[in-house]
Design an enzyme around this catalytic site. Structure first.
Site, PDB file in Angstrom:
ATOM      1  N   LYS A  22       0.841  -1.204   0.000  1.00 13.58           N
ATOM      2  CA  LYS A  22       0.000   0.000   0.000  1.00 13.58           C
ATOM      3  C   LYS A  22       0.875   1.253   0.000  1.00 13.58           C
ATOM      4  CE  LYS A  22      -1.649   1.559   4.116  1.00 13.58           C
ATOM      5  NZ  LYS A  22      -1.322   2.948   4.440  1.00 13.58           N
ATOM      6  N   ASN A  23       1.862   1.271   0.893  1.00 18.33           N
ATOM      7  CA  ASN A  23       2.642   2.506   1.061  1.00 18.33           C
ATOM      8  C   ASN A  23       3.645   2.740  -0.067  1.00 18.33           C
ATOM      9  OD1 ASN A  23       1.164   3.025   3.295  1.00 18.33           O
ATOM     10  ND2 ASN A  23       2.757   2.550   4.793  1.00 18.33           N
ATOM     11  N   ARG A  93      -4.283  10.951   4.834  1.00 16.50           N
ATOM     12  CA  ARG A  93      -3.181  11.900   4.885  1.00 16.50           C
ATOM     13  C   ARG A  93      -2.194  11.730   3.735  1.00 16.50           C
ATOM     14  NH1 ARG A  93      -1.575  14.595   9.089  1.00 16.50           N
ATOM     15  NH2 ARG A  93       0.449  14.269   8.159  1.00 16.50           N
ATOM     16  N   CYS A 117      -4.125  12.911  13.496  1.00 11.75           N
ATOM     17  CA  CYS A 117      -4.930  11.700  13.359  1.00 11.75           C
ATOM     18  C   CYS A 117      -4.707  10.841  14.584  1.00 11.75           C
ATOM     19  CB  CYS A 117      -4.592  10.952  12.078  1.00 11.75           C
ATOM     20  SG  CYS A 117      -2.987  10.181  12.133  1.00 11.75           S
ATOM     21  N   ARG A 122       0.702  15.064  13.167  1.00  7.56           N
ATOM     22  CA  ARG A 122       1.490  14.702  11.984  1.00  7.56           C
ATOM     23  C   ARG A 122       1.728  15.925  11.102  1.00  7.56           C
ATOM     24  NH1 ARG A 122      -0.836   9.173   9.639  1.00  7.56           N
ATOM     25  NH2 ARG A 122       1.102   9.240   8.457  1.00  7.56           N
ATOM     26  N   ASP A 309       4.986   0.724  11.973  1.00  9.23           N
ATOM     27  CA  ASP A 309       3.752   0.104  11.477  1.00  9.23           C
ATOM     28  C   ASP A 309       3.574  -1.334  11.955  1.00  9.23           C
ATOM     29  OD1 ASP A 309       3.126   2.450  10.231  1.00  9.23           O
ATOM     30  OD2 ASP A 309       3.787   1.828   8.240  1.00  9.23           O
ATOM     31  N   VAL A 331       9.021   7.010  16.411  1.00 10.26           N
ATOM     32  CA  VAL A 331       8.587   7.649  15.167  1.00 10.26           C
ATOM     33  C   VAL A 331       7.300   8.458  15.412  1.00 10.26           C
ATOM     34  CG1 VAL A 331       7.914   7.292  12.762  1.00 10.26           C
ATOM     35  CG2 VAL A 331       9.689   5.867  13.780  1.00 10.26           C
ATOM     36  N   ARG A 401      -8.502  -0.445   5.292  1.00 11.76           N
ATOM     37  CA  ARG A 401      -7.681   0.567   4.625  1.00 11.76           C
ATOM     38  C   ARG A 401      -6.349  -0.027   4.163  1.00 11.76           C
ATOM     39  NH1 ARG A 401      -7.096   6.145   7.632  1.00 11.76           N
ATOM     40  NH2 ARG A 401      -5.933   6.387   5.715  1.00 11.76           N
TER      41      ARG A 401
HETATM   42  N1  EPU Z   1       7.338  14.661  10.587  1.00 12.34           N
HETATM   43  C1  EPU Z   1       7.640  15.976  10.848  1.00 12.34           C
HETATM   44  N2  EPU Z   1       7.467  16.880   9.839  1.00 12.34           N
HETATM   45  C2  EPU Z   1       7.045  16.527   8.602  1.00 12.34           C
HETATM   46  C3  EPU Z   1       6.751  15.167   8.343  1.00 12.34           C
HETATM   47  C4  EPU Z   1       6.912  14.252   9.361  1.00 12.34           C
HETATM   48  O1  EPU Z   1       8.047  16.339  11.950  1.00 12.34           O
HETATM   49  O2  EPU Z   1       6.918  17.402   7.732  1.00 12.34           O
HETATM   50  C5  EPU Z   1       7.496  13.669  11.659  1.00 12.34           C
HETATM   51  C6  EPU Z   1       6.191  12.916  11.952  1.00 12.34           C
HETATM   52  O3  EPU Z   1       5.381  13.643  12.846  1.00 12.34           O
HETATM   53  C7  EPU Z   1       6.707  11.614  12.516  1.00 12.34           C
HETATM   54  C8  EPU Z   1       7.989  11.385  11.721  1.00 12.34           C
HETATM   55  O4  EPU Z   1       8.367  12.656  11.202  1.00 12.34           O
HETATM   56  O5  EPU Z   1       7.014  11.785  13.880  1.00 12.34           O
HETATM   57  C9  EPU Z   1       7.858  10.395  10.591  1.00 12.34           C
HETATM   58  O6  EPU Z   1       6.740  10.717   9.772  1.00 12.34           O
HETATM   59  P1  EPU Z   1       6.719  10.429   8.210  1.00 12.34           P
HETATM   60  O7  EPU Z   1       6.606  11.715   7.479  1.00 12.34           O
HETATM   61  O8  EPU Z   1       7.871   9.548   7.856  1.00 12.34           O
HETATM   62  O9  EPU Z   1       5.356   9.629   8.047  1.00 12.34           O
HETATM   63  P2  EPU Z   1       4.430   9.624   6.751  1.00 12.34           P
HETATM   64  O10 EPU Z   1       5.286   9.773   5.566  1.00 12.34           O
HETATM   65  O11 EPU Z   1       3.319  10.589   6.932  1.00 12.34           O
HETATM   66  C10 EPU Z   1       4.514   7.062   6.244  1.00 12.34           C
HETATM   67  C11 EPU Z   1       3.536   5.917   6.162  1.00 12.34           C
HETATM   68  C12 EPU Z   1       3.030   5.565   7.552  1.00 12.34           C
HETATM   69  C13 EPU Z   1       4.248   5.180   8.406  1.00 12.34           C
HETATM   70  C14 EPU Z   1       5.271   6.345   8.411  1.00 12.34           C
HETATM   71  C15 EPU Z   1       6.547   6.004   9.150  1.00 12.34           C
HETATM   72  C16 EPU Z   1       2.498   6.099   3.996  1.00 12.34           C
HETATM   73  C17 EPU Z   1       1.280   6.378   3.206  1.00 12.34           C
HETATM   74  N3  EPU Z   1       2.413   6.288   5.305  1.00 12.34           N
HETATM   75  O12 EPU Z   1       3.806   8.168   6.798  1.00 12.34           O
HETATM   76  O13 EPU Z   1       2.193   4.424   7.390  1.00 12.34           O
HETATM   77  O14 EPU Z   1       3.844   4.917   9.721  1.00 12.34           O
HETATM   78  O15 EPU Z   1       5.621   6.684   7.057  1.00 12.34           O
HETATM   79  O16 EPU Z   1       7.134   4.881   8.623  1.00 12.34           O
HETATM   80  O17 EPU Z   1       3.502   5.698   3.451  1.00 12.34           O
HETATM   81  C18 EPU Z   1       0.443   2.971   7.941  1.00 12.34           C
HETATM   82  O18 EPU Z   1       0.625   2.376   6.869  1.00 12.34           O
HETATM   83  O19 EPU Z   1      -0.294   2.491   8.852  1.00 12.34           O
HETATM   84  C19 EPU Z   1       1.094   4.254   8.188  1.00 12.34           C
HETATM   85  C20 EPU Z   1       0.680   5.113   9.118  1.00 12.34           C
END
Ligand code: EPU
Length: 425
Positions: A22-23, A93, A117, A122, A309, A331, A401
């Site tokens: 998915k991701n 998101r 969320c 986030r 995850d 994380v 999801r």
């Molecule tokens: N963060 C910041 N600033 C930003 C972006 C992120 O401070 O601009 C922080 C976040 O708050 C968090 C950390 O950095 O503490 C990591 O967040 P990240 O941006 O890596 O998460 P994401 O890209 O929004 C993806 C996956 C998530 C998974 C995370 C971490 C997708 C669609 N989502 O989210 O997947 O948990 O990376 O590996 O790829 C799931 O599949 O259940 C899921 C939540």
């Protein structure tokens, strides 16, 4: 609304094939925006998040068709409405990852600012900062990120690390925009997740010039055009890890096919420490639990560390270990909504800031529990497989999801899960 009725305990045995990730699929779908024309993606799982993202692409002007057997055709010849509406972004998101591609393709984009969320606060500050470094002018207006690049995007050296390390979708956004920017971009502290490497490989197949794939330093030489692509996404390592825990928590034996063990070293390491046998096999592995579950300490980290995850699923497993374990979430420090629900099933979990102390119990007991997010609901299903009695998991839409018909995958292995529709919950 659907619920699961899970009868436990059961012992799972048999073979399961892992679906596409998915991701990885979501940002690769966004990448199709970068090249006008028809792209065909294979191994895209049939999940509600993928349907929502397809609808988002259709609102931009694309035509999205699911062919069969995991194939998704995206025709992005026309993008005439570069807007990500609140109604869709609030549901998912990951919608934020259209921002970079839209900016690169159309020179402008307006995408609703995602809120918090159930897994915590986030922010998207790193996405915005990275795109600004490439020359985008960005304002926040009425809950929307309004971005423009009237003079195009220009390559730059960008540091993308934040307080919790790298950002997965932030790296995706900046990398996609940089692929069409003028000159060289270097992303330092880039996310190394296999899903980001998959996106980079897909972009290169579209004609991009990205090196350092899989490392924290990505070098992107901008190109003028990208072309549509036929691309197969990688297997879902989080789904594979969830089935590994299913074998472990039910003292079973599951052969997992279409699984890249090399992407799961931290997970395999912790499972072996817990006493689970994992034997590599042709396209995956055989997971066997023949002794009691041992304790383990786990700290979630960006890849190649232990994935956040799978934190909830391992918490369910360690609830049955002989002794105390500690799980630290580095994380998403607030990603613990499952703690109270697992305690309702007679687990003994105590949250201490970004950590949970897991005191092992001999048995979990069935109860009615509430799914709060995708991975938390997977943990509740796993706990229900091992618990004595009938567990009811409410709000199953969370699990839909990210796991394609999970009950239809677990039941042939020996699970007794019924999906029921109920009204008014
Ligand atoms: N963060 C910041 N600033 C930003 C972006 C992120 O401070 O601009 C922080 C976040 O708050 C968090 C950390 O950095 O503490 C990591 O967040 P990240 O941006 O890596 O998460 P994401 O890209 O929004 C993806 C996956 C998530 C998974 C995370 C971490 C997708 C669609 N989502 O989210 O997947 O948990 O990376 O590996 O790829 C799931 O599949 O259940 C899921 C939540």
């Amino acid at each position: 609304m659907d619920i699961f009725r899970i009868e436990g305990p059961v012992r799972l045995c048999g073979t399961v094939t892992i679906n596409g990730s998915k991701n990885a699929s979501l940002p690769i779908m966004a990448a199709s925006i970068l090249a006008g024309g028809k792209s065909t993606l294979s191994a895209v799982p049939n999940l509600s998040d993928i349907s929502v993202f397809s609808r988002l692409l259709e609102q931009l002007g694309c035509c999205v068709t699911r062919i069969d057997n995991g194939q998704l055709c995206i025709d992005s010849t026309v993008i005439d409405n570069p807007v990500g509406d609140y109604e869709i972004v609030r549901k998912m998101r990951a919608s934020i990852c259209i921002l970079g591609p839209l900016l690169a393709r159309c020179g402008r984009a307006k995408v609703s600012m995602p809120g918090g969320c159930s897994i915590g606060d986030r922010p998207v500050n790193l996405h915005i900062r990275g795109l600004q470094e490439l020359g985008a002018q960005i304002q926040l207006k009425n809950g929307y990120i309004v971005a423009e690049a009237p003079n195009g995007l220009r390559g730059k050296e960008i540091f993308l690390g934040g307080p919790f390390g790298s950002t997965v979708l932030g790296t995706a956004n900046v990398m996609m925009a940089a692929a069409l920017a003028k000159g060289r971009t270097i992303i330092e502290s880039a996310a190394c997740e296999p899903e980001i490497a998959d996106l980079a490989n897909c972009l290169n197949k579209m004609g991009a010039n990205i090196s350092g794939i899989g490392s924290p330093r990505l070098v992107i030489e901008g190109v003028r055009h990208l072309r549509p692509v036929d691309y197969e996404v990688i297997p879902d390592r989080i789904e594979a890890g969830t089935f590994m825990v299913a074998a472990a928590i039910t003292a079973g034996e599951i052969t997992i096919t279409n699984c890249r063990l090399g992407d799961m070293m931290a997970v395999v390491d912790r499972l072996r420490h817990i006493g689970i046998t994992i034997e590599p096999a042709k396209t995956g592995c055989v997971v066997t639990c023949s002794e009691g579950i041992k304790t383990a300490n786990i700290t979630t980290q960006p890849y190649p560390g232990f994935p956040t995850d799978l934190q909830a699923q391992f918490m369910a497993l360690l609830s049955l270990a002989e002794g105390n374990s500690v799980i630290i979430e580095k994380v998403f420090p607030d990603r613990f909504m499952h703690v109270a629900e697992l305690n309702r099933m007679a687990a003994n979990l105590r949250k201490e800031g970004p950590a949970v102390i897991v005191a092992g119990v001999k048995k979990l007991m069935a109860a009615s529990v509430m799914a709060s997010d995708l991975r938390a609901s997977a943990a509740l299903v796993l706990a229900g497989l091992a618990a004595d009695g009938i567990t009811i998991v409410n709000r199953v839409y969370h699990i839909d999801r990210g796991y394609e018909k999970i009950e239809k995958r677990l039941n042939p292995l020996g699970a007794k899960i019924k999906r029921k529709q109920i009204k008014g919950v």
